[in-house]
Write a protein that holds these residues in place. Structure first.
Motif, short mmCIF file in Angstrom:
data_model
loop_
_atom_site.label_atom_id
_atom_site.label_comp_id
_atom_site.label_asym_id
_atom_site.label_seq_id
_atom_site.Cartn_x
_atom_site.Cartn_y
_atom_site.Cartn_z
N GLY A 525 37.26 33.58 35.09
CA GLY A 525 38.69 33.86 34.99
C GLY A 525 39.03 35.29 35.36
N VAL A 526 40.23 35.45 35.91
CA VAL A 526 40.64 36.79 36.34
C VAL A 526 40.69 37.75 35.15
CG1 VAL A 526 43.10 36.26 36.11
CG2 VAL A 526 42.37 38.07 37.65
N GLU A 527 41.01 37.22 33.96
CA GLU A 527 41.11 38.10 32.80
C GLU A 527 39.74 38.62 32.39
OE1 GLU A 527 39.98 34.19 31.54
OE2 GLU A 527 41.72 34.83 32.68
N ALA A 528 38.67 37.85 32.64
CA ALA A 528 37.34 38.30 32.24
C ALA A 528 36.93 39.55 33.01
CB ALA A 528 36.31 37.19 32.48
N THR A 529 37.39 39.66 34.26
CA THR A 529 37.04 40.83 35.07
C THR A 529 38.02 41.96 34.85
OG1 THR A 529 36.04 39.41 36.75
CG2 THR A 529 36.62 41.65 37.41
N SER A 530 39.30 41.70 35.01
CA SER A 530 40.28 42.79 34.95
C SER A 530 40.41 43.37 33.55
CB SER A 530 41.64 42.31 35.47
OG SER A 530 42.11 41.20 34.73
N ARG A 554 35.74 43.56 46.59
CA ARG A 554 35.00 43.12 47.78
C ARG A 554 34.94 41.59 47.85
NH1 ARG A 554 31.68 47.63 46.65
NH2 ARG A 554 30.27 46.34 45.42
N SER A 555 34.69 40.98 46.72
CA SER A 555 34.60 39.52 46.69
C SER A 555 35.93 38.88 47.04
CB SER A 555 34.14 39.07 45.29
OG SER A 555 33.93 37.68 45.25
N ALA A 556 37.02 39.42 46.50
CA ALA A 556 38.34 38.87 46.78
C ALA A 556 38.76 39.11 48.22
CB ALA A 556 39.38 39.47 45.83
N ARG A 557 38.46 40.30 48.73
CA ARG A 557 38.82 40.59 50.13
C ARG A 557 38.02 39.71 51.10
NH1 ARG A 557 42.23 44.89 50.36
NH2 ARG A 557 41.81 46.81 49.22
N ARG A 558 36.79 39.39 50.72
CA ARG A 558 35.91 38.67 51.62
C ARG A 558 36.50 37.34 52.06
NH1 ARG A 558 31.92 35.00 50.82
NH2 ARG A 558 32.10 35.17 48.56
N ILE A 559 37.21 36.67 51.16
CA ILE A 559 37.81 35.40 51.52
C ILE A 559 39.33 35.45 51.51
CG2 ILE A 559 35.83 34.07 50.71
CD1 ILE A 559 37.47 33.33 48.25
N GLY A 560 39.89 36.65 51.43
CA GLY A 560 41.35 36.77 51.46
C GLY A 560 42.01 36.24 50.21
N ALA A 561 41.37 36.38 49.04
CA ALA A 561 41.91 35.84 47.79
C ALA A 561 42.94 36.81 47.21
CB ALA A 561 40.78 35.59 46.79
N SER A 562 44.12 36.83 47.82
CA SER A 562 45.14 37.81 47.43
C SER A 562 45.63 37.60 46.00
CB SER A 562 46.32 37.75 48.40
OG SER A 562 46.79 36.43 48.54
N GLU A 563 45.63 36.36 45.52
CA GLU A 563 46.08 36.09 44.16
C GLU A 563 45.19 36.81 43.15
OE1 GLU A 563 48.63 33.40 41.59
OE2 GLU A 563 48.64 33.75 43.74
N ARG A 564 43.90 36.87 43.43
CA ARG A 564 42.96 37.54 42.53
C ARG A 564 42.91 39.05 42.79
NH1 ARG A 564 38.82 34.80 39.95
NH2 ARG A 564 39.47 32.71 39.39
N LEU A 565 43.21 39.46 44.00
CA LEU A 565 43.02 40.86 44.38
C LEU A 565 43.97 41.78 43.62
CD1 LEU A 565 41.54 42.80 46.25
CD2 LEU A 565 43.22 42.28 48.03
N TYR A 568 42.83 43.39 40.25
CA TYR A 568 41.72 44.33 40.44
C TYR A 568 42.23 45.65 41.02
CZ TYR A 568 39.26 39.83 40.17
OH TYR A 568 38.82 38.60 39.78
N LEU A 569 43.13 45.58 42.00
CA LEU A 569 43.67 46.79 42.61
C LEU A 569 44.46 47.61 41.59
CD1 LEU A 569 44.97 45.45 46.04
CD2 LEU A 569 43.07 47.01 45.70
N THR A 570 45.26 46.95 40.77
CA THR A 570 46.11 47.68 39.83
C THR A 570 45.29 48.37 38.74
OG1 THR A 570 46.47 45.58 38.64
CG2 THR A 570 48.14 46.24 40.22
N VAL A 571 44.24 47.71 38.25
CA VAL A 571 43.41 48.34 37.24
C VAL A 571 42.62 49.50 37.86
CG1 VAL A 571 41.55 48.02 35.57
CG2 VAL A 571 43.25 46.22 35.90
N LEU A 572 42.13 49.32 39.09
CA LEU A 572 41.40 50.42 39.74
C LEU A 572 42.32 51.61 39.97
CD1 LEU A 572 38.81 51.49 40.94
CD2 LEU A 572 39.41 50.39 43.12
N ALA A 573 43.59 51.38 40.28
CA ALA A 573 44.54 52.48 40.44
C ALA A 573 44.66 53.26 39.13
CB ALA A 573 45.90 51.95 40.88
N ASP A 574 44.76 52.55 38.01
CA ASP A 574 44.84 53.20 36.70
C ASP A 574 43.58 54.01 36.44
OD1 ASP A 574 45.46 53.94 34.12
OD2 ASP A 574 45.82 51.90 33.38
#
Length: 886
Positions: A525-530, A554-565, A568-574
Motif C-alpha cells: 500500500g502507498v501508505e506503507a511507504t509514504s 524509481r519504481s513508480a517512474r519506471r512504469i509511469g505510475a503517476s498515481e503512486r508517484l 513519494y515526491l511530496t514527502v521527499l520534498a518535505d
C-alpha cells in the motif's frame, strides 16, 4: 492544422513535405484501425532515424528500443520515453533541420501521442518543425494540448471555381456553381466529389456530399464495385498495417485473386507503391470498412489473423491478438488469452492505456466468470497506475460483480481502498473502508483497515486511527497472517509516532528494516511507504527515509505510475526542506503539485503546496506564499484533512514572524497549537511550529504565552527525546530565561542534525543574547555563522535580521546585493539545482527530460536572474544537497 474532413489538411501537409528540401522528414499517417496498437505511430515516425537511438543516453535508448519492440527490457516510464523521443528529434536536427509531419493525428495510438506531445511541448531552441493534422469533429490530444493551431476553412470562390474546372465545365458565374459553392462551403474534397458527379453541369438532387455525407458518397461509389473487390477492400480496411505482404497473404486465405488490387488501384481507390497498400483518402477506408456487414468484417479479421500466424515478432503478435478479438462473434478463450498476453506486454512497455483496453476486451471475450474478473482486475490495477483513478474504481467494481472468486474480490477491494485514500475526504474514506472490512476474512480485511487507519491520520483523527490500526494488528495476530504483519505494524507505528510514542515507533522500524529495504514499494500500500518515510524523517533517520523514497520514486517512474508517484515526491520534498536542500525541495514540491493536480489528488496537492509555501515564507516571498495559501485553502476546504491543514498555518506563521508581524504570528500560531492539541498530535517534530510560537510570543510582549508554550514543548520532548526537540527546547529556554548555557546546549544538539536553518536560528538568538550582554566580540561569531547560512538559503528576512544584529555589535557589513532579483521559475530551479551539483548539460537534459539546447536556454536566464557568471558561482548561491533526488 485542424478542420473538417476533406478541407485539405492532408494536401497541405503533402505540400509542406514537398517543399522541405534539405530537411530530414519524419512522417507518420495514423490509421483508425491502428489506434489500439501501442507505439505504432511513434515507430513509423522515427523509423528513418532509428540508427541514432544507440547514441542516446543509455536509459533513454533502452526505453525507446523497448517501446518500439526492438528489444525486450524493463518497462520504460513515460517521462524517460518522452525524453528519449525529444532527444532523438534534437539529435537528428543537430546537423540538418527536421520536419515532423503527422497526418490524421486523431487516430494515433495513445502511447505514441503521449511520447510525441511530451517532446513537442519541450521543443524550444531546436531546429525541429512540427506539422500535425487532425479533424475538428474528433477528440484529439494534440488539439487539446494547447499547441498553436491553424483552423482550416473552405476555399474562396475564385479558388473553388478553379478547382471545380479541373473535373467539370461549370462556369464560376453559373447558378450550378453558386449552389455547389453554397452547399459545400468551399470544402475542396466535397467540391470535387460533387462536381465530378454533375451530369452535363446540372445540379444534383438531394443533399450534397459534404462533411459526414462524404462518407455516404464514398460508400455509394464503392457499392458499385464487384463483390470480390469489395471483399478485398474490407480486408485492406480492417488491416492494422499497410504492409502489402500481410494483405496479399490474407486475400489468399479468402481465395481472392491478388490481381483484384490492380483493379482497385486503377479505380483510384488504393495506391500500392513502396510495398504498401494505402487508401486514396481516409474516408474511403472508413467507408470500405463500415459498409461491409458484420460477418464480412469478421471474415476479414480472421483472414488477417491467419496471415500473421507464422510471424512471431511482438508487433505481429499484438496485431494478431486484436484481429482474433475482432473476428470473435461470441466468447472466445483463445482470443481472450492472446489479448491478455498483449495487455501484459503493453504494460511492460509502459503503454498503460493500451494495456487497460486490451485487458477489458480480454474480459469481454472470456467465457468463465473468474477469468472475466481476473482480467477486469488487471485492467483496474493498470488504470490506477496510469493515474486514472475514476476508471480504476469502475473497473474494480465491475470485477467484483463479474465473479465471486475470493482472490479477485480481495484484490479489487484493496485497490479501491488505495484510490479512495488519495482522492476523497480522509474521514469519510476511513468510515467507508471500515464498513467494507466488516465480515471479511483476515486476508481481505487487514489491507482495508490499514488504509482506513492511514485515512484517519490524514484527517486528524489520530485516536481513531490508533484504534483501527490496533484492530488490523489484532486480526494478524489471531490468524497468523504473516504476509500482512509488516504493513499492519508499520501503520500502527505511524499512529504511535503521531501520538508521541517515539521510542515504541522506533522499535517497530528496527524490526521492519528488511521489509522496507527489500520489498517492491509498488507491491504494498502507498501508505506503507509514504507514511513510513515520514516516520523515519521524524525519527531523524534521514538517509533511510531518503533511500526508501528514492527506491519508491524509481519504481513508480519506471512504469509511469503517476498515481503512486505523487505521495513519494511530496514527502521527499518535505525531507529535503528539513535537511537544508531548499532548492531541491522547491523543485520536488512543484513537480508533486503539478502531478497531483493532473491525477486528481487534492489533499496531496495541498501538502506539496505547503512545502513550497514554507520555503517562500522563510525567504520572504510574501506574494507567492500568500497565493499558495489561497490555493491550499481552496483545495482542502470541506475535505476534513485536519492533519494537512496545519502545515500551511505553520508556513504563514513563519512568514508573519520573519516579516515583523509579531502579534499576528503569535495569534495564528497559538490557534494552530490549540488545533494540534485537540487532534491528539503529540510529536512536535511533525510541524515544528512551537519554537516559532514561543519566539513570536516574546516578540509580541507575551512572556506568559511563551512560558506556557515552552512548558508544553518541554513535556513532549522529555517524553520522547529527539535531537531537534532538545535543540529547539534549549534555544527557547535561552530566549525566555536569558540562559547562555541553554544556547550552548542547543548548539551541541544541532551538531547532530542536517538542518542548517534551525541551527542558524539558534546562532542568531545566541548572538543577539551576547550582543545585549555587551559581549560584542563574542557575538560576532554566531551572528556571522547565522548570516552565512541565511544567505546560502536565500532566507532574506533572516539575513536582514542577522545583519542588523551585526551592525549593533559594531560589525559593519557591506551592502548586500539581492540574491534573487527575479524569482526562478520551477523549471529554472530544477536546472539550477542539477548544474550546481556538477551535472553536465547533457546529464541535466536527460534527468529533466529536456534537450541540451533547452537546458542552455534556461541556464542563460538563470545566470542573468541570479547575477552569476559560472557554475561555481551558481553552486555557491543555491541551497542544494550532496545527493540528487530520484
Amino acid at each position: 492544422m485542424q478542420g473538417e474532413p476533406g478541407i485539405g489538411k492532408s494536401a497541405l501537409l503533402e505540400e509542406v513535405v514537398a517543399e522541405a528540401a534539405g530537411m530530414v522528414v519524419l512522417r507518420a499517417t495514423a490509421i483508425e484501425m491502428e489506434a489500439e496498437l501501442a507505439f505504432a505511430g511513434l515507430g513509423e515516425l522515427v523509423r528513418p532515424v532509428e540508427h541514432l537511438i544507440n547514441r542516446l543516453p543509455s536509459a533513454q535508448a533502452r526505453a525507446l528500443r523497448t517501446a518500439l519492440s526492438l528489444e525486450e527490457g524493463h518497462t520504460p516510464d513515460g517521462l524517460t520515453l518522452g525524453a528519449a523521443t525529444l532527444t532523438l528529434l534534437t539529435d537528428a536536427a543537430a546537423a540538418t533541420p527536421v520536419l515532423v509531419a503527422v497526418d490524421d493525428a486523431h487516430w494515433m495510438d495513445e502511447a505514441s501521442t503521449k511520447a510525441l506531445l511530451f517532446a513537442f511541448r519541450r521543443l524550444q531552441a531546436e531546429a525541429v518543425a512540427v506539422l500535425v493534422t487532425a479533424r475538428d469533429d474528433e477528440d484529439c490530444p494534440f488539439t487539446a494540448a494547447g499547441l498553436p493551431t491553424v483552423q482550416l476553412s473552405g476555399l474562396e470562390p475564385t479558388a473553388a471555381a478553379a478547382l471545380v474546372q479541373r473535373v467539370a465545365d461549370v462556369p464560376a458565374d453559373s447558378e450550378p456553381f453558386k449552389r455547389l459553392y453554397r452547399e459545400t462551403a468551399g470544402n475542396p474534397l466535397a467540391l470535387l466529389e460533387a462536381a465530378s458527379a454533375l451530369p452535363d453541369a446540372q445540379v444534383l438532387d438531394g443533399p450534397w456530399p459534404v462533411g459526414p455525407r462524404l462518407t455516404a458518397a464514398y460508400s455509394a461509389r464503392l457499392a458499385a464495385l464487384p463483390e470480390a473487390s469489395r471483399r478485398a477492400l474490407t480486408v485492406a480496411a480492417a488491416a492494422y498495417t499497410e504492409e502489402a505482404a500481410v494483405l496479399t497473404a490474407a486475400l489468399r486465405r479468402l481465395t481472392l485473386n491478388v490481381e483484384v488490387l490492380q483493379t482497385l488501384e486503377a479505380a483510384h481507390v488504393i495506391d500500392r507503391s513502396g510495398g504498401k497498400v494505402t487508401f486514396a483518402h481516409p474516408l474511403l477506408r472508413a467507408a470500405a470498412y463500415h459498409m461491409a456487414g458484420a460477418e464480412q468484417r469478421r471474415e476479414a479479421h480472421r483472414a488477417l489473423a491467419g496471415a500473421l500466424t507464422d510471424r512471431t515478432g511482438p508487433v505481429d503478435r499484438e496485431q494478431r491478438s486484436w484481429h482474433l478479438a475482432a473476428a470473435a462473434a461470441e466468447a472466445d478463450s483463445a482470443a481472450a488469452a492472446a489479448l491478455a498476453d498483449t495487455a501484459a506486454r503493453a504494460r511492460d512497455r509502459g503503454a498503460l492505456p493500451a494495456a487497460v483496453r486490451a485487458y477489458e476486451r480480454a474480459a469481454d471475450l472470456s467465457p468463465l466468470p473468474v477469468d472475466r474478473g481476473r482480467h477486469l482486475l488487471a485492467a483496474a490495477e493498470v488504470a490506477q497506475l496510469a493515474g486514472r483513478g475514476d476508471q480504476a474504481l469502475t473497473l474494480a467494481e465491475t470485477a467484483t460483480n463479474a465473479t465471486d472468486d475470493a482472490t479477485v474480490c480481495a484484490g479489487a477491494t484493496g485497490l479501491r481502498s488505495q484510490i479512495l485514500l488519495l482522492r476523497q475526504p480522509p474521514r469519510r474514506v476511513h468510515d467507508q473502508l471500515v464498513d467494507m472490512a466488516e465480515g471479511l476474512e483476515t486476508a481481505h480485511a487487514v489491507p482495508l483497515l490499514v488504509a482506513a487507519a492511514g485515512a484517519a491520520c490524514m484527517g486528524g483523527g489520530i485516536a481513531q486511527a490508533r484504534v483501527t490500526a490496533d484492530r488490523a494488528s489484532a486480526f494478524v495476530r489471531q490468524d497468523g497472517a504473516a504476509s500482512f504483519e509488516k504493513p499492519a505494524a508499520l501503520m500502527r507505528a505511524h499512529t504511535m509516532m503521531l501520538s508521541g510514542e517515539r521510542r515504541e515507533a522506533a522499535a517497530v522500524f528496527d524490526s521492519c528494516e528488511k521489509f522496507l529495504t527489500e520489498t517492491d514499494p509498488l507491491s504494498i500500500g502507498v501508505e506503507a511507504t509514504s507514511f513510513s518515510a515520514m516516520d523515519l524523517m521524524w525519527l531523524e533517520r534521514f538517509p533511510a527515509a531518503r533511500t526508501l523514497l528514492e527506491r519508491a520514486i524509481r519504481s513508480a517512474r519506471r512504469i509511469g505510475a503517476s498515481e503512486r508517484l505523487v505521495p513519494y515526491l511530496t514527502v521527499l520534498a518535505d525531507l529535503q526542506l528539513r535537511t537544508g536542500c531548499w532548492d531541491d525541495a522547491y523543485a520536488l514540491a512543484g513537480e508533486g503539485t503539478a502531478l497531483a493536480a493532473e491525477v486528481g489528488q487534492p489533499v496531496l496537492q495541498a501538502y506539496a503546496i505547503s512545502t513550497s509555501a514554507r520555503i517562500e515564507a522563510a525567504r520572504g516571498r510574501t506574494a507567492e506564499c500568500i497565493e499558495h495559501a489561497r490555493q491550499f485553502r481552496r483545495l482542502v476546504e470541506g475535505r476534513g484533512a485536519d492533519l494537512v491543514t496545519p502545515y500551511m498555518e505553520a508556513a504563514v506563521g513563519l512568514l508573519d514572524l520573519g516579516s515583523g508581524k509579531d502579534s499576528e504570528a503569535a495569534a495564528r500560531l497559538h490557534d494552530l497549537q490549540q488545533q494540534v492539541a485537540a487532534s491528539g498530535l503529540g510529536e512536535p517534530a511533525v510541524l515544528q511550529h512551537q519554537p516559532d510560537l514561543i519566539e513570536a510570543c516574546l516578540a509580541a510582549d507575551d512572556p506568559c504565552g511563551a512560558e506556557a508554550a515552552l512548558s508544553e514543548l518541554m513535556g513532549q520532548v522529555q517524553r520522547a527525546p529527539s535531537s531537534w526537540g532538545q535543540a529547539v527546547t534549549a534555544r527557547c529556554r535561552g530566549l525566555i530565561h536569558a540562559d547562555e548555557d541553554a544556547y550552548v546546549e542547543a548548539l551541541r544538539h544541532h551538531e547532530l542534525l542536517p538542518d542548517p536553518f534551525a541551527k542558524a536560528r539558534t546562532d542568531l538568538a545566541y548572538g543577539r543574547f551576547l550582543r545585549r550582554g555587551r559581549k560584542r566580540g563574542a557575538a560576532r561569531r554566531p551572528l556571522l555563522a547565522a548570516r552565512r547560512v541565511f544567505e546560502r538559503l536565500r532566507a532574506d528576512p533572516w539575513t536582514g535580521i542577522a545583519e542588523r544584529e551585526l551592525r549593533a555589535a559594531g560589525f559593519e557589513t557591506p551592502t548586500r546585493r539581492s540574491h534573487e532579483p527575479v524569482a526562478l521559475t520551477e523549471r529554472e530551479t530544477q536546472v539550477a539545482v542539477l548544474v550546481a551539483k556538477g551535472h553536465t548539460n547533457r546529464e541535466v537534459a536527460a534527468t529533466l527530460f529536456l534537450s541540451e539546447k533547452t537546458v542552455e536556454y534556461h541556464l542563460s536566464h538563470i545566470y542573468t536572474k541570479l547575477r552569476v557568471r559560472s557554475r561555481v558561482q551558481l553552486a555557491s548561491r543555491l541551497a542544494v544537497g550532496t545527493q540528487h533526488p530520484a
